[in-house]
Design a protein around this motif. Sequence first.
Motif, PDB file in Angstrom:
ATOM      1  N   VAL A 255       0.921  -1.012   0.090  1.00 19.32           N
ATOM      2  CA  VAL A 255       0.040  -0.149   0.127  1.00 19.32           C
ATOM      3  C   VAL A 255       0.773   1.286  -0.036  1.00 19.32           C
ATOM      4  CG1 VAL A 255      -1.666   1.241   1.218  1.00 19.32           C
ATOM      5  CG2 VAL A 255      -1.683  -1.192   1.399  1.00 19.32           C
ATOM      6  N   LEU A 256       2.094   1.474   0.969  1.00 18.83           N
ATOM      7  CA  LEU A 256       2.835   2.437   0.882  1.00 18.83           C
ATOM      8  C   LEU A 256       3.498   2.592  -0.516  1.00 18.83           C
ATOM      9  CD1 LEU A 256       4.355   2.084   4.425  1.00 18.83           C
ATOM     10  CD2 LEU A 256       2.200   3.160   3.835  1.00 18.83           C
ATOM     11  N   GLY A 257       3.852   1.529  -0.993  1.00 13.87           N
ATOM     12  CA  GLY A 257       4.538   1.557  -2.370  1.00 13.87           C
ATOM     13  C   GLY A 257       3.714   2.298  -3.551  1.00 13.87           C
ATOM     14  N   LEU A 258       2.339   1.831  -3.544  1.00 14.31           N
ATOM     15  CA  LEU A 258       1.391   2.112  -4.262  1.00 14.31           C
ATOM     16  C   LEU A 258       1.074   3.800  -4.281  1.00 14.31           C
ATOM     17  CD1 LEU A 258      -1.220  -0.447  -4.499  1.00 14.31           C
ATOM     18  CD2 LEU A 258       0.422  -0.144  -6.221  1.00 14.31           C
ATOM     19  N   VAL A 259       1.249   4.228  -2.863  1.00  9.84           N
ATOM     20  CA  VAL A 259       0.853   5.529  -2.555  1.00  9.84           C
ATOM     21  C   VAL A 259       2.141   6.355  -3.074  1.00  9.84           C
ATOM     22  CG1 VAL A 259       0.401   7.270  -0.856  1.00  9.84           C
ATOM     23  CG2 VAL A 259      -0.972   5.014  -0.892  1.00  9.84           C
ATOM     24  N   THR A 260       3.387   5.839  -2.698  1.00 11.24           N
ATOM     25  CA  THR A 260       4.567   6.578  -3.022  1.00 11.24           C
ATOM     26  C   THR A 260       4.603   6.811  -4.589  1.00 11.24           C
ATOM     27  OG1 THR A 260       5.635   5.668  -0.964  1.00 11.24           O
ATOM     28  CG2 THR A 260       7.130   6.622  -2.794  1.00 11.24           C
ATOM     29  N   VAL A 261       4.355   5.843  -5.242  1.00 14.02           N
ATOM     30  CA  VAL A 261       4.472   6.059  -6.709  1.00 14.02           C
ATOM     31  C   VAL A 261       3.546   6.967  -7.345  1.00 14.02           C
ATOM     32  CG1 VAL A 261       4.401   4.584  -8.776  1.00 14.02           C
ATOM     33  CG2 VAL A 261       5.824   3.673  -6.981  1.00 14.02           C
ATOM     34  N   ALA A 262       2.143   6.696  -6.670  1.00 13.93           N
ATOM     35  CA  ALA A 262       1.147   7.680  -7.183  1.00 13.93           C
ATOM     36  C   ALA A 262       1.594   8.874  -6.781  1.00 13.93           C
ATOM     37  CB  ALA A 262      -0.207   7.159  -6.613  1.00 13.93           C
ATOM     38  N   SER A 263       1.900   9.353  -5.619  1.00 14.12           N
ATOM     39  CA  SER A 263       2.337  10.595  -5.285  1.00 14.12           C
ATOM     40  C   SER A 263       3.500  11.387  -5.989  1.00 14.12           C
ATOM     41  CB  SER A 263       2.977  10.649  -3.743  1.00 14.12           C
ATOM     42  OG  SER A 263       1.877  10.441  -3.040  1.00 14.12           O
ATOM     43  N   TYR A 264       4.283  10.361  -6.604  1.00 11.99           N
ATOM     44  CA  TYR A 264       5.567  10.806  -7.607  1.00 11.99           C
ATOM     45  C   TYR A 264       4.827  10.945  -8.896  1.00 11.99           C
ATOM     46  CZ  TYR A 264       9.389  10.793 -10.909  1.00 11.99           C
ATOM     47  OH  TYR A 264      10.369  10.914 -11.627  1.00 11.99           O
TER      48      TYR A 264
ATOM     49  N   THR B 260       2.859  14.283  -8.828  1.00 14.01           N
ATOM     50  CA  THR B 260       3.573  15.662  -8.825  1.00 14.01           C
ATOM     51  C   THR B 260       4.183  15.987  -9.857  1.00 14.01           C
ATOM     52  OG1 THR B 260       4.059  15.061  -6.374  1.00 14.01           O
ATOM     53  CG2 THR B 260       5.642  16.680  -7.366  1.00 14.01           C
ATOM     54  N   THR B 261       4.833  14.796 -10.557  1.00 10.39           N
ATOM     55  CA  THR B 261       5.466  15.007 -11.684  1.00 10.39           C
ATOM     56  C   THR B 261       4.607  15.774 -13.006  1.00 10.39           C
ATOM     57  OG1 THR B 261       7.233  13.317 -11.311  1.00 10.39           O
ATOM     58  CG2 THR B 261       6.674  13.793 -13.764  1.00 10.39           C
ATOM     59  N   PHE B 262       3.323  15.053 -13.107  1.00 12.91           N
ATOM     60  CA  PHE B 262       2.292  15.524 -14.023  1.00 12.91           C
ATOM     61  C   PHE B 262       1.904  17.130 -13.467  1.00 12.91           C
ATOM     62  CE2 PHE B 262      -1.949  16.628 -15.057  1.00 12.91           C
ATOM     63  CZ  PHE B 262      -2.172  16.439 -16.223  1.00 12.91           C
ATOM     64  N   GLU B 263       1.795  17.366 -12.459  1.00 14.34           N
ATOM     65  CA  GLU B 263       1.414  18.745 -11.904  1.00 14.34           C
ATOM     66  C   GLU B 263       2.581  19.712 -12.471  1.00 14.34           C
ATOM     67  OE1 GLU B 263       0.178  21.232  -8.021  1.00 14.34           O
ATOM     68  OE2 GLU B 263       0.709  19.343  -7.829  1.00 14.34           O
ATOM     69  N   HIS B 264       3.891  19.535 -12.390  1.00 16.52           N
ATOM     70  CA  HIS B 264       4.849  20.289 -12.661  1.00 16.52           C
ATOM     71  C   HIS B 264       4.917  20.443 -14.302  1.00 16.52           C
ATOM     72  CE1 HIS B 264       6.367  21.123  -8.929  1.00 16.52           C
ATOM     73  NE2 HIS B 264       6.841  19.878  -8.571  1.00 16.52           N
ATOM     74  N   ARG B 265       4.915  19.430 -15.066  1.00 17.89           N
ATOM     75  CA  ARG B 265       4.786  19.522 -16.426  1.00 17.89           C
ATOM     76  C   ARG B 265       3.507  20.144 -16.973  1.00 17.89           C
ATOM     77  NH1 ARG B 265       5.710  13.555 -18.630  1.00 17.89           N
ATOM     78  NH2 ARG B 265       5.706  14.596 -20.356  1.00 17.89           N
ATOM     79  N   ALA B 266       2.343  19.947 -16.493  1.00 12.19           N
ATOM     80  CA  ALA B 266       1.125  20.328 -16.904  1.00 12.19           C
ATOM     81  C   ALA B 266       1.166  22.029 -16.479  1.00 12.19           C
ATOM     82  CB  ALA B 266       0.033  19.871 -16.091  1.00 12.19           C
ATOM     83  N   THR B 267       1.761  22.387 -15.397  1.00 11.95           N
ATOM     84  CA  THR B 267       1.959  23.844 -15.249  1.00 11.95           C
ATOM     85  C   THR B 267       2.901  24.601 -16.251  1.00 11.95           C
ATOM     86  OG1 THR B 267       1.217  23.511 -12.945  1.00 11.95           O
ATOM     87  CG2 THR B 267       2.359  25.537 -13.351  1.00 11.95           C
ATOM     88  N   ALA B 268       4.195  24.078 -16.200  1.00  8.97           N
ATOM     89  CA  ALA B 268       5.129  24.412 -17.309  1.00  8.97           C
ATOM     90  C   ALA B 268       4.794  24.484 -18.668  1.00  8.97           C
ATOM     91  CB  ALA B 268       6.241  23.508 -17.205  1.00  8.97           C
ATOM     92  N   GLU B 269       3.836  23.436 -19.258  1.00  6.27           N
ATOM     93  CA  GLU B 269       3.185  23.565 -20.456  1.00  6.27           C
ATOM     94  C   GLU B 269       2.323  24.504 -20.778  1.00  6.27           C
ATOM     95  OE1 GLU B 269       4.100  21.907 -23.215  1.00  6.27           O
ATOM     96  OE2 GLU B 269       5.999  21.231 -22.241  1.00  6.27           O
ATOM     97  N   THR B 270       1.348  24.844 -19.536  1.00  7.25           N
ATOM     98  CA  THR B 270       0.430  25.519 -19.721  1.00  7.25           C
ATOM     99  C   THR B 270       1.037  27.177 -19.950  1.00  7.25           C
ATOM    100  OG1 THR B 270      -0.999  24.562 -18.445  1.00  7.25           O
ATOM    101  CG2 THR B 270      -1.709  26.682 -18.655  1.00  7.25           C
ATOM    102  N   GLU B 271       1.986  27.327 -19.195  1.00  2.00           N
ATOM    103  CA  GLU B 271       2.719  28.733 -19.127  1.00  2.00           C
ATOM    104  C   GLU B 271       3.233  28.850 -20.651  1.00  2.00           C
ATOM    105  OE1 GLU B 271       5.597  29.071 -16.202  1.00  2.00           O
ATOM    106  OE2 GLU B 271       4.393  28.618 -14.828  1.00  2.00           O
ATOM    107  N   ARG B 272       3.860  27.822 -21.201  1.00  2.00           N
ATOM    108  CA  ARG B 272       4.272  27.930 -22.324  1.00  2.00           C
ATOM    109  C   ARG B 272       3.417  28.361 -23.777  1.00  2.00           C
ATOM    110  NH1 ARG B 272       8.888  24.489 -20.553  1.00  2.00           N
ATOM    111  NH2 ARG B 272       7.480  22.670 -20.811  1.00  2.00           N
ATOM    112  N   PHE B 273       2.206  27.430 -23.295  1.00  2.34           N
ATOM    113  CA  PHE B 273       1.223  27.698 -24.260  1.00  2.34           C
ATOM    114  C   PHE B 273       0.698  28.971 -24.499  1.00  2.34           C
ATOM    115  CE2 PHE B 273      -3.582  27.597 -24.902  1.00  2.34           C
ATOM    116  CZ  PHE B 273      -3.699  26.663 -26.159  1.00  2.34           C
ATOM    117  N   PHE B 274       0.329  29.728 -23.208  1.00  2.00           N
ATOM    118  CA  PHE B 274       0.133  31.099 -23.140  1.00  2.00           C
ATOM    119  C   PHE B 274       1.007  32.147 -23.590  1.00  2.00           C
ATOM    120  CE2 PHE B 274      -3.435  29.194 -21.072  1.00  2.00           C
ATOM    121  CZ  PHE B 274      -4.599  29.857 -21.830  1.00  2.00           C
ATOM    122  N   ASP B 275       2.669  31.751 -23.634  1.00  2.00           N
ATOM    123  CA  ASP B 275       3.354  32.607 -23.935  1.00  2.00           C
ATOM    124  C   ASP B 275       3.467  32.648 -25.458  1.00  2.00           C
ATOM    125  OD1 ASP B 275       4.200  33.411 -21.375  1.00  2.00           O
ATOM    126  OD2 ASP B 275       5.684  31.763 -21.288  1.00  2.00           O
TER     127      ASP B 275
END
Length: 476
Positions: free
Chosen positions: A327-336, A339-354
């Motif tokens: 269970v801990l492993g699933l949550v750890t991988v899911a959290s990673y 978090t990775t998706f959030e950073h990539r999505a935010t960065a791509e959205t900024e570039r999209f509007f730039d």
Amino acid sequence: MRLVQVLIPEGNRDSVVETLNEQGIDYAVFDETGRGEFEAMVQFPVPPTGVEPVLEELRAAGVSESAYTIVLPTETVVSERLESLQALYPGDRLSREELTASARSLAPELTTYFAFIVLSTVIAVGGLLLDSAATIIGAMVVAPLMGPAITASAGSVLAERDLAMRGIVLQVTGLLLAIAVAAALGALLRGTVIVPPGTDIRTIPQIAERTSPDFLALFIAFGSGIAGAISVSRGSGSTLVGVAIAVALIPPAGTAGLGIAWGFAGVAASASVLVLVNLLAINLSALTVFRLSGYLPERTDDREAVRASVFRRGAILVVALVGLSVVLGLVTVASYQTTTFEHRATAETERFFDQDARSRYDLEAVTVDYDSQDILLGNDPTVSVVVGRPNATAVPPDLADGLDRRLEETTDETVGVRVSFVVAQQSGPIPPTTETSTGTALRRTARVGGKFSVDSDRRSRPPPTARPTGLAVPRD
């Protein structure tokens, strides 16, 4: 140093004195007149690590295992043989007899133990609802959970079955009581003005931390158990180390109780898993430390049986931890991944509007709705964007679809995009803001327009409903 006092049975005085002389120990012998079966009492100083082997030598010389024996800590010892004794018995590990006495003292009376469990839980629940780390730490100072954990492990290693069972029973009943008290207190507070109506405990950071346990929680529990065992076996700092053990148990137990009170099965189940993982890890680490420190039962006949028993208990704890670690492993991988998706999505959205084609729009905020439970349940992420536009600028009909395609191409995820347009007016330059409580906010050049209003709302697809933070547990 320790001062040891032992009564010598009739007829064994000479053999005891000879044994002490062979060990190079200074001693004093006094005639015993109070009890007929003993002829003298001998007292001698010895380093802490020498208490156990010297007593074993004395028992071989005729002193029975049940003979009257006292081991006292000393402030100062002056002796010509002191340096040689310290060289012969280096270190500061407590003797078997001292560890047994310490373990017994750490298992308090039931009324005292349960009273402190209730008080620490009440304080912890208040700290959780107030989102106050300082208050939660205060609750840990009160919590008496270190004693039973150490008592159970020490009793298992030393063949003190009553001590081991007492420690296990105190741990289990104490944590169940903590969950029950937290649930009752949460139900009581929920119906009063103390907790505002409609409060969602899943949004409180101190509670949310304990509803998505990962492998870091396992490290904390192992560290707490090891520190507790070392502090007791070395006779130092047990009070402060007890706070670390309590931190791993009482807040999750309080969170589980609050989840029950609010009817959030996910919160209760996630926090309960964390409580169980921490409990098993603390006991396993303490049991391992005591065994590796060389502690053995007093009776030689019990040592082989205890060795097998300790190995068997350790194996059971390891198997249970491995199962829960999935269970801990699933949550750890899911959290990673989230978090990775959030950073990539935010960065791509900024570039999209730039891009030049969208330079007339101001990207005000980006919020990514994606957590561990979404991955475990197979839900798609949602990206919500707030865009500022001039009053005279028309709302493009395909902006959300364009951003949706851009994010799906760059993140390989099926994404739901919502774009909200606002018209804003400001009197002067506004300093840039990089982060808000609900997402990432970005402010660029000011646009002149009418008064603030929500002008339009474009979505590439309907976003999923809000989800609680926690493990993959079916919602009510």
